[in-house]
Design a protein around this motif. Structure first.
Motif, PDB file in Angstrom:
ATOM      1  N   ALA A   1       2.980   6.094  -2.776  1.00 18.54           N
ATOM      2  CA  ALA A   1       4.022   6.855  -3.515  1.00 18.54           C
ATOM      3  C   ALA A   1       3.852   7.209  -4.747  1.00 18.54           C
ATOM      4  N   ALA A   2       3.641   6.097  -5.524  1.00 20.54           N
ATOM      5  CA  ALA A   2       3.193   6.280  -6.945  1.00 20.54           C
ATOM      6  C   ALA A   2       2.245   6.966  -7.309  1.00 20.54           C
ATOM      7  N   GLU A   3       1.167   7.162  -6.499  1.00 18.49           N
ATOM      8  CA  GLU A   3       0.064   8.078  -6.927  1.00 18.49           C
ATOM      9  C   GLU A   3       0.272   9.528  -6.361  1.00 18.49           C
TER      10      GLU A   3
ATOM     11  N   ILE B   1       1.011  -1.205  -0.066  1.00 19.89           N
ATOM     12  CA  ILE B   1       0.044  -0.105   0.006  1.00 19.89           C
ATOM     13  C   ILE B   1       0.957   1.215   0.067  1.00 19.89           C
ATOM     14  N   GLY B   2       1.992   1.442   0.715  1.00 15.10           N
ATOM     15  CA  GLY B   2       2.785   2.428   0.920  1.00 15.10           C
ATOM     16  C   GLY B   2       3.435   2.709  -0.390  1.00 15.10           C
TER      17      GLY B   2
ATOM     18  N   ALA C   1      11.284  10.159   1.251  1.00 15.60           N
ATOM     19  CA  ALA C   1      12.410   9.640   0.547  1.00 15.60           C
ATOM     20  C   ALA C   1      13.601   9.793   1.463  1.00 15.60           C
ATOM     21  N   GLN C   2      13.550  10.466   2.694  1.00 20.35           N
ATOM     22  CA  GLN C   2      14.587  10.164   3.413  1.00 20.35           C
ATOM     23  C   GLN C   2      14.640   8.818   4.161  1.00 20.35           C
ATOM     24  N   LEU C   3      16.121   8.288   4.313  1.00 21.97           N
ATOM     25  CA  LEU C   3      16.271   7.150   4.831  1.00 21.97           C
ATOM     26  C   LEU C   3      15.748   6.779   6.151  1.00 21.97           C
TER      27      LEU C   3
ATOM     28  N   ARG D   1      10.443   3.673   0.150  1.00 24.29           N
ATOM     29  CA  ARG D   1      11.159   2.767  -1.063  1.00 24.29           C
ATOM     30  C   ARG D   1      10.318   3.572  -2.290  1.00 24.29           C
ATOM     31  N   GLY D   2       8.986   3.855  -2.268  1.00 29.58           N
ATOM     32  CA  GLY D   2       8.447   4.188  -3.497  1.00 29.58           C
ATOM     33  C   GLY D   2       8.807   5.652  -3.762  1.00 29.58           C
ATOM     34  N   SER D   3       8.764   6.447  -2.682  1.00 33.27           N
ATOM     35  CA  SER D   3       9.253   8.041  -2.896  1.00 33.27           C
ATOM     36  C   SER D   3      10.760   7.984  -3.544  1.00 33.27           C
TER      37      SER D   3
END
Length: 160
Positions: A28-30, A23-24, A37-39, A75-77
């Motif tokens: 992030a894709a939508e 879902i995450g 995006a930070q670790l 991860r998606g970001s």
């Protein structure tokens, strides 16, 4: 109340974390979630999943889901951020150099279909892969370094 404290098999925690990750990544894709995006967000998510797997009760399942969401959005970001380097190139004639990543395939018209990795555009190194369709005049093999010139179109995922 007795169900909340009842022991839960660790496989359920893993499954819930996996659903959260999925879902995450979709979120992030939508949506523009570049903030994630930070670790630190990925590490926080891993910490939450580990905490839930140690406790293993129904009351901490929310930690598995929340940790999975954070991992997926992180991860998606990061993937979406890597794609932004291509956006200014879409629709333009560009010259790109890369390494042929896989064996060459052929479409119905006899054109070669290949994918490039380790992509560079001038002095800039770009992430992801680029899929190309080219005339099959020259013998091209996996791991060859090729330079192509043409119009770059948007792809899907981390492919351009």
């Amino acid at each position: 109340m007795w169900r909340i404290k009842k022991p839960l098999h660790v496989s359920w925690q893993i499954a819930l974390a996996g659903c959260g990750i999925f879902i995450g990544v979709v979120l992030a894709a939508e949506y523009n979630l570049s903030f994630f995006a930070q670790l630190a967000w990925g590490l926080t998510g891993i910490g939450l999943v580990l905490a839930a797997s140690i406790r293993q009760t129904w009351s901490v399942t929310i930690l598995s889901i929340a940790g999975g969401l954070l991992i997926g959005m992180w991860r998606g970001s990061t993937e979406q951020a890597a794609l932004h380097a291509y956006e200014s190139l879409y629709g333009n004639i560009v010259s790109i150099e890369g390494v042929v990543a896989e064996d060459i395939d052929e479409d119905k018209q006899g054109s070669a279909i290949l994918s490039l990795k380790n992509i560079s555009f001038g002095e800039n190194n770009l992430s992801g892969k680029i899929w190309l369709t080219v005339d099959n005049d020259n013998p091209i093999q996996r791991s060859d370094i090729v330079t192509v010139r043409g119009e770059l179109e948007a792809g899907f995922g981390s492919f351009a």
